[in-house]
Design an enzyme around this catalytic site. Structure first.
Site, PDB file in Angstrom:
ATOM      1  N   ASP A 169      98.958 -49.780  56.917  1.00 56.73           N
ATOM      2  CA  ASP A 169      98.051 -50.451  55.978  1.00 56.73           C
ATOM      3  C   ASP A 169      98.225 -49.881  54.568  1.00 56.73           C
ATOM      4  O   ASP A 169      98.223 -50.617  53.578  1.00 56.73           O
ATOM      5  CB  ASP A 169      96.598 -50.300  56.454  1.00 56.73           C
ATOM      6  CG  ASP A 169      96.404 -50.886  57.839  1.00 56.73           C
ATOM      7  OD1 ASP A 169      96.914 -51.997  58.080  1.00 56.73           O
ATOM      8  OD2 ASP A 169      95.769 -50.232  58.682  1.00 56.73           O
ATOM      9  N   HIS A 196      91.831 -50.621  61.830  1.00 54.31           N
ATOM     10  CA  HIS A 196      93.145 -51.259  61.749  1.00 54.31           C
ATOM     11  C   HIS A 196      93.132 -52.631  62.429  1.00 54.31           C
ATOM     12  O   HIS A 196      93.814 -52.857  63.421  1.00 54.31           O
ATOM     13  CB  HIS A 196      94.220 -50.349  62.377  1.00 54.31           C
ATOM     14  CG  HIS A 196      95.582 -50.977  62.343  1.00 54.31           C
ATOM     15  ND1 HIS A 196      96.267 -51.197  61.160  1.00 54.31           N
ATOM     16  CD2 HIS A 196      96.380 -51.469  63.324  1.00 54.31           C
ATOM     17  CE1 HIS A 196      97.404 -51.795  61.419  1.00 54.31           C
ATOM     18  NE2 HIS A 196      97.503 -51.981  62.730  1.00 54.31           N
TER      19      HIS A 196
HETATM   20  N1  LIG Z   1      99.091 -49.003  64.537  1.00 52.65           N
HETATM   21  C1  LIG Z   1      99.808 -49.905  63.902  1.00 52.65           C
HETATM   22  O1  LIG Z   1      99.754 -49.985  62.673  1.00 52.65           O
HETATM   23  C2  LIG Z   1     100.693 -50.837  64.650  1.00 52.65           C
HETATM   24  C3  LIG Z   1     100.623 -50.928  66.012  1.00 52.65           C
HETATM   25  N2  LIG Z   1     101.458 -51.758  66.711  1.00 52.65           N
HETATM   26  C4  LIG Z   1     101.318 -51.780  68.163  1.00 52.65           C
HETATM   27  O2  LIG Z   1     102.310 -50.952  68.756  1.00 52.65           O
HETATM   28  C5  LIG Z   1     102.530 -51.374  70.109  1.00 52.65           C
HETATM   29  C6  LIG Z   1     104.018 -51.466  70.418  1.00 52.65           C
HETATM   30  O3  LIG Z   1     104.613 -52.481  69.653  1.00 52.65           O
HETATM   31  P1  LIG Z   1     106.182 -52.830  69.821  1.00 52.65           P
HETATM   32  O4  LIG Z   1     106.990 -51.588  69.823  1.00 52.65           O
HETATM   33  O5  LIG Z   1     106.499 -53.896  68.869  1.00 52.65           O
HETATM   34  O6  LIG Z   1     106.191 -53.424  71.311  1.00 52.65           O
HETATM   35  P2  LIG Z   1     107.418 -53.540  72.333  1.00 52.65           P
HETATM   36  O7  LIG Z   1     107.002 -54.427  73.428  1.00 52.65           O
HETATM   37  O8  LIG Z   1     108.671 -53.836  71.594  1.00 52.65           O
HETATM   38  O9  LIG Z   1     107.566 -52.040  72.876  1.00 52.65           O
HETATM   39  C7  LIG Z   1     106.578 -51.430  73.638  1.00 52.65           C
HETATM   40  C8  LIG Z   1     107.254 -50.468  74.582  1.00 52.65           C
HETATM   41  O10 LIG Z   1     106.232 -49.853  75.367  1.00 52.65           O
HETATM   42  C9  LIG Z   1     106.779 -49.688  76.659  1.00 52.65           C
HETATM   43  N3  LIG Z   1     105.729 -49.481  77.647  1.00 52.65           N
HETATM   44  C10 LIG Z   1     104.959 -50.388  78.283  1.00 52.65           C
HETATM   45  N4  LIG Z   1     104.161 -49.779  79.177  1.00 52.65           N
HETATM   46  C11 LIG Z   1     104.425 -48.458  79.094  1.00 52.65           C
HETATM   47  C12 LIG Z   1     103.928 -47.318  79.746  1.00 52.65           C
HETATM   48  N5  LIG Z   1     102.977 -47.414  80.685  1.00 52.65           N
HETATM   49  N6  LIG Z   1     104.444 -46.125  79.414  1.00 52.65           N
HETATM   50  C13 LIG Z   1     105.400 -46.020  78.464  1.00 52.65           C
HETATM   51  N7  LIG Z   1     105.912 -47.060  77.798  1.00 52.65           N
HETATM   52  C14 LIG Z   1     105.427 -48.266  78.120  1.00 52.65           C
HETATM   53  C15 LIG Z   1     107.589 -50.948  76.905  1.00 52.65           C
HETATM   54  O11 LIG Z   1     108.510 -50.768  77.964  1.00 52.65           O
HETATM   55  C16 LIG Z   1     108.245 -51.131  75.551  1.00 52.65           C
HETATM   56  O12 LIG Z   1     109.494 -50.489  75.498  1.00 52.65           O
HETATM   57  C17 LIG Z   1     101.787 -52.713  70.244  1.00 52.65           C
HETATM   58  O13 LIG Z   1     100.560 -52.496  70.910  1.00 52.65           O
HETATM   59  C18 LIG Z   1     101.540 -53.122  68.798  1.00 52.65           C
HETATM   60  O14 LIG Z   1     100.436 -53.968  68.657  1.00 52.65           O
HETATM   61  C19 LIG Z   1     102.404 -52.500  66.079  1.00 52.65           C
HETATM   62  C20 LIG Z   1     102.531 -52.437  64.712  1.00 52.65           C
HETATM   63  C21 LIG Z   1     101.646 -51.657  63.888  1.00 52.65           C
HETATM   64  O1  LIG Z   2      99.632 -57.056  63.563  1.00 50.21           O
HETATM   65  C1  LIG Z   2      99.952 -56.527  64.643  1.00 50.21           C
HETATM   66  O2  LIG Z   2      99.691 -56.991  65.748  1.00 50.21           O
HETATM   67  C2  LIG Z   2     100.683 -55.225  64.577  1.00 50.21           C
HETATM   68  C3  LIG Z   2      99.977 -54.344  63.626  1.00 50.21           C
HETATM   69  O3  LIG Z   2      99.025 -53.680  63.950  1.00 50.21           O
HETATM   70  C4  LIG Z   2     100.381 -54.418  62.222  1.00 50.21           C
HETATM   71  O4  LIG Z   2     101.474 -54.918  61.894  1.00 50.21           O
HETATM   72  O5  LIG Z   2      99.588 -53.974  61.379  1.00 50.21           O
END
Ligand SMILES: NC(=O)C1=CN([C@@H]2O[C@H](COP(=O)(O)OP(=O)(O)OC[C@H]3O[C@@H](n4cnc5c(N)ncnc54)[C@H](O)[C@@H]3O)[C@@H](O)[C@H]2O)C=CC1
Ligand SMILES: O=C([O-])CC(=O)C(=O)O
Length: 332
Positions: A169, A196
């Site tokens: 953010d 967030h």
């Molecule tokens: N805090 C923030 O600002 C942001 C948070 N996110 C969040 O981050 C998370 C991941 O996003 P991406 O990497 O794009 O998703 P993705 O689906 O590409 O990767 C997630 C990974 O987690 C793994 N996974 C699933 N269950 C698991 C477990 N029990 N133990 C270990 N690994 C496991 C999957 O196998 C996969 O490799 C989502 O929940 C997303 O909303 C995304 C962007 C910003």
């Molecule tokens: O928007 C989403 O789902 C992933 C996230 O938290 C971000 O990009 O800020």
């Protein structure tokens, strides 16, 4: 499941490796996990890098381990390897969980991601209860309270060591404000407080550094763009996930700040969603000072203008519900 066998040669610190911290990335095969792991492998403060996921770990680990940087890389695949992945870690970063598709809110991820975060935090409580934990998995407004409840149940909870990652953010706010002001985004610092998700993301445009002023149209445009930055990426990716590359950059920046704090560097201040007394809510994102024990000080919000005060009231209502939902998930 066996520890990834290709890595059995890497059981001690590589010759010449810099002394440093042990870091685990949980969800390391994912869209965020892979570039984040790459960036952590480049961080000179990291001596050991553990990569854990339930899929594709051998390939990602072999690939990253070929980088000629100091950190020793080990891969761990599947639940039976979780404890080995976590033992001895100083910092655990959690990007595990499903991402949004168009039309979804972050809260729509709760049902799946809450259970994933619970399991991973149970492992942390058992194997590295003193580690700093950076929670990325959405909905962050609920997953951080979930982590806190798991640690409380295990008797290991230290609010200073549990941090929700809201750096993206701030990264977005700095970029968008830089564009409007015609400044290099690296020279801009916008505090973003609250939480967030949507209206809980509260950019404090009255406190931008360097000090500046905006028209009401600019305030309205910037607030909306910052609050909806995640959705902008989800829609542009059209079903292929949410922000991964900018998020990996933001998470690596935040993890580096945590490591510099652990290292004893002074004056490390970042926004993060933490246990807080800045408002009446038990969790709130604001500027925090990082040090050897994690969060050493939570900075006050500072003066808010009327627009920001109104935004804060709306944010608190939604945040309160998201926090309660996380707490109830563990105590049901
Ligand atoms: N805090 C923030 O600002 C942001 C948070 N996110 C969040 O981050 C998370 C991941 O996003 P991406 O990497 O794009 O998703 P993705 O689906 O590409 O990767 C997630 C990974 O987690 C793994 N996974 C699933 N269950 C698991 C477990 N029990 N133990 C270990 N690994 C496991 C999957 O196998 C996969 O490799 C989502 O929940 C997303 O909303 C995304 C962007 C910003
Ligand atoms: O928007 C989403 O789902 C992933 C996230 O938290 C971000 O990009 O800020």
């Amino acid at each position: 499941m066996e520890e990834v066998s290709i890595l059995r040669g890497y059981n001690c610190r590589a010759k010449g490796a810099a002394p440093g911290f042990k870091v685990a990335v949980l969800g390391a095969s994912g869209g965020i996990g892979q570039p984040l792991s790459l960036l952590m492998k480049m961080n000179p403060l990291v001596s050991v890098l553990h990569l854990y996921d339930v899929v594709n770990m051998p390939g990602v680990t072999a690939d990253i381990s070929h980088m000629n940087t100091g950190a020793v890389v080990r891969g761990f695949l599947g639940q039976p390897q979780l404890e080995n992945a976590l033992t001895g870690m100083d910092l655990v970063i959690i990007p595990a969980g499903i991402p949004r598709k168009p039309g979804m809110t972050r809260d729509d991820l709760f049902n799946i991601n809450a259970g994933i975060v619970r399991t991973l935090c149970e492992g942390i409580a058992k194997c590295c209860p003193n580690a700093i934990v950076n929670v990325i998995s959405n909905p962050v407004n609920s997953t951080v309270p979930i982590a806190a409840e798991v640690f409380k149940k295990a008797g290991t909870y230290d609010p200073k060591r549990l941090l929700g990652v809201t750096t993206l953010d701030v990264v977005r706010a700095n970029t968008f404000v830089g564009e409007v002001l015609g400044l290099d985004p690296r020279d801009v610092n916008v505090p973003v407080v609250g939480g967030h998700a949507g209206i809980t993301i509260l950019p404090l445009l009255s406190q931008v550094n360097p000090s500046c002023s905006f028209t009401s149209e600019e305030i309205s445009y910037l607030t909306s763009r910052i609050q909806n930055g995640g959705t902008e990426v989800v829609e542009a990716k059209a079903g292929a996930g949410s922000a991964t590359l900018s998020m990996a950059y933001a998470a690596a920046k935040f993890a580096d700040a945590c490591l510099r704090g652990l290292h004893g560097d002074a004056g490390i201040v970042e926004c993060s969603y933490v246990a807080s007394q800045v408002t009446e809510l038990p969790f709130f994102a604001s500027k925090v000072r990082l040090g050897r024990c994690g969060v050493e000080e939570i900075l006050p919000l500072g003066p808010l203008n009327e627009f920001e005060r109104a935004g804060l009231e709306k944010a608190k209502k939604e945040l309160s519900e998201s926090i309660q939902k996380g707490v109830s998930f563990i105590n049901k």
